[in-house]
Design a protein around this motif. Structure first.
Motif, PDB file in Angstrom:
ATOM      1  N   LYS A  27       0.760  -1.129  -0.030  1.00 43.97           N
ATOM      2  CA  LYS A  27       0.044  -0.176   0.086  1.00 43.97           C
ATOM      3  C   LYS A  27       0.732   1.104  -0.146  1.00 43.97           C
ATOM      4  O   LYS A  27       0.402   2.190  -0.780  1.00 43.97           O
ATOM      5  CB  LYS A  27      -0.790   0.045   1.236  1.00 43.97           C
ATOM      6  N   THR A  87       0.680   4.409  -2.364  1.00 40.66           N
ATOM      7  CA  THR A  87       0.476   5.804  -1.843  1.00 40.66           C
ATOM      8  C   THR A  87       1.498   6.699  -2.506  1.00 40.66           C
ATOM      9  O   THR A  87       1.099   7.858  -3.150  1.00 40.66           O
ATOM     10  CB  THR A  87       0.656   6.037  -0.483  1.00 40.66           C
ATOM     11  N   TYR A 111      -8.060   2.996   1.643  1.00 40.92           N
ATOM     12  CA  TYR A 111      -7.849   1.612   1.622  1.00 40.92           C
ATOM     13  C   TYR A 111      -8.930   0.744   2.625  1.00 40.92           C
ATOM     14  O   TYR A 111      -9.486   1.163   3.664  1.00 40.92           O
ATOM     15  CB  TYR A 111      -6.409   1.341   1.977  1.00 40.92           C
ATOM     16  N   GLY A 136      -9.118  -0.548  -2.765  1.00 41.75           N
ATOM     17  CA  GLY A 136      -9.062   0.936  -2.520  1.00 41.75           C
ATOM     18  C   GLY A 136      -9.581   1.790  -3.626  1.00 41.75           C
ATOM     19  O   GLY A 136     -10.076   1.083  -4.790  1.00 41.75           O
TER      20      GLY A 136
END
Length: 287
Positions: free
Chosen positions: A113, A117, A142, A181
């Motif tokens: 993740k 990002t 998320y 997400g």
């Protein structure tokens, strides 16, 4: 800021690259400005860089068939001849071609993740805006927060959708929720107002230019995430969900929601994609 005229832009890059070796450094920097550095290979010096000739790119530029529509000899291409392009231009175009709409998603992300990002942040920094106004804003959700968004969307839509159509709508929302997400894109309207005051001559253009910039950010984010092996699809449930989104995630009143990019692991394949003939969509003059 310029619209997405990808073909002419990258053909120009190729011509500059082959005409002057000294331009290779600026070409490399321009390419890395479009995609995060971890998605592209290190630039090869122009004296040793091999130029690729791909049959898949042959549809982009080809011999011209003249038309009498204008004294300027506006010509329409007919796909047939391959184009030699700089390596990084070819890489970018391959990424653009690989970007597709994936509706079948799951929560199994192929990359961490924090990398997702970082990619979104880098796109936000690098995508241009008129007068460098930097009107784009982003919220990434998320896990449970992502699920909450699509629960909210269902709650908002259910009273508005005819009962006989609800099952189909609920099924679509369930497909979005199945992803891992969502990237929400916004325009800061305060930035637009300030630019309108500062440059009154272009007052009526700044809202449109801001839309151009958010569209480029959406495309860049979509493309770079899929280049990392994710699947994604772009949705537009604004303005129906704007109020609930703002309340749930403390979004400033001056942030206007423009789109929602759902992403996740690929649980299926994209559907077929057709293209109009270049003879109907593209012209060139002065070449």
């Amino acid at each position: 800021m310029r619209p997405h005229t990808l073909t002419s832009a990258f053909v120009s890059v190729s011509r500059l690259y082959t005409a002057a070796a000294a331009a290779s450094s600026s070409t490399c920097r321009a390419t890395h400005a479009l995609l995060p550095s971890n998605l592209l290979k290190t630039c090869i010096p122009s004296t040793t860089r091999p130029l690729s000739t791909s049959s898949s790119l042959s549809k982009l530029v080809s011999p011209q068939a003249e038309t009498t529509a204008s004294k300027q000899e506006i010509r329409i291409p007919t796909p047939s001849t391959p184009v030699t392009m700089a390596a990084n231009s070819a890489t970018l175009l391959e990424s653009f071609k690989a970007r597709r709409t994936y509706y079948q998603l799951n929560k199994e992300l192929p990359i961490p993740k924090d990398k997702i990002t970082s990619i979104v942040q880098e796109n936000l920094i690098q995508v241009p805006s008129s007068f460098n106004s930097q009107s784009n804003r982003v919220l990434v959700l998320y896990g449970a927060e992502h699920d909450k968004l699509w629960d909210i969307t269902s709650e908002v839509l259910k009273p508005l959708v005819p009962a006989e159509s609800w099952d189909a709508t609920a099924g679509r929302n369930a497909g979005f929720k199945a992803g891992a997400g969502t990237v929400l894109f916004f325009i800061d309207t305060t930035v637009i107002s300030n630019m309108q005051e500062k440059f009154a001559l272009y007052k009526d253009r700044f809202p449109t230019w801001a839309e151009h910039s958010t569209a480029m950010l959406q495309f860049a984010t979509w493309t770079t995430l899929e280049a990392e092996g994710l699947g994604a699809n772009l949705q537009h449930y604004n303005p129906l969900i704007d109020e609930r989104v703002a309340a749930e995630w403390n979004i400033p009143a001056n942030w206007q929601l423009t789109a929602q990019l759902v992403f996740g692991g690929r649980a299926g394949e994209p559907g077929p994609k057709d293209h109009l003939p270049l003879e109907e969509t593209f012209k060139v003059a002065g070449a």
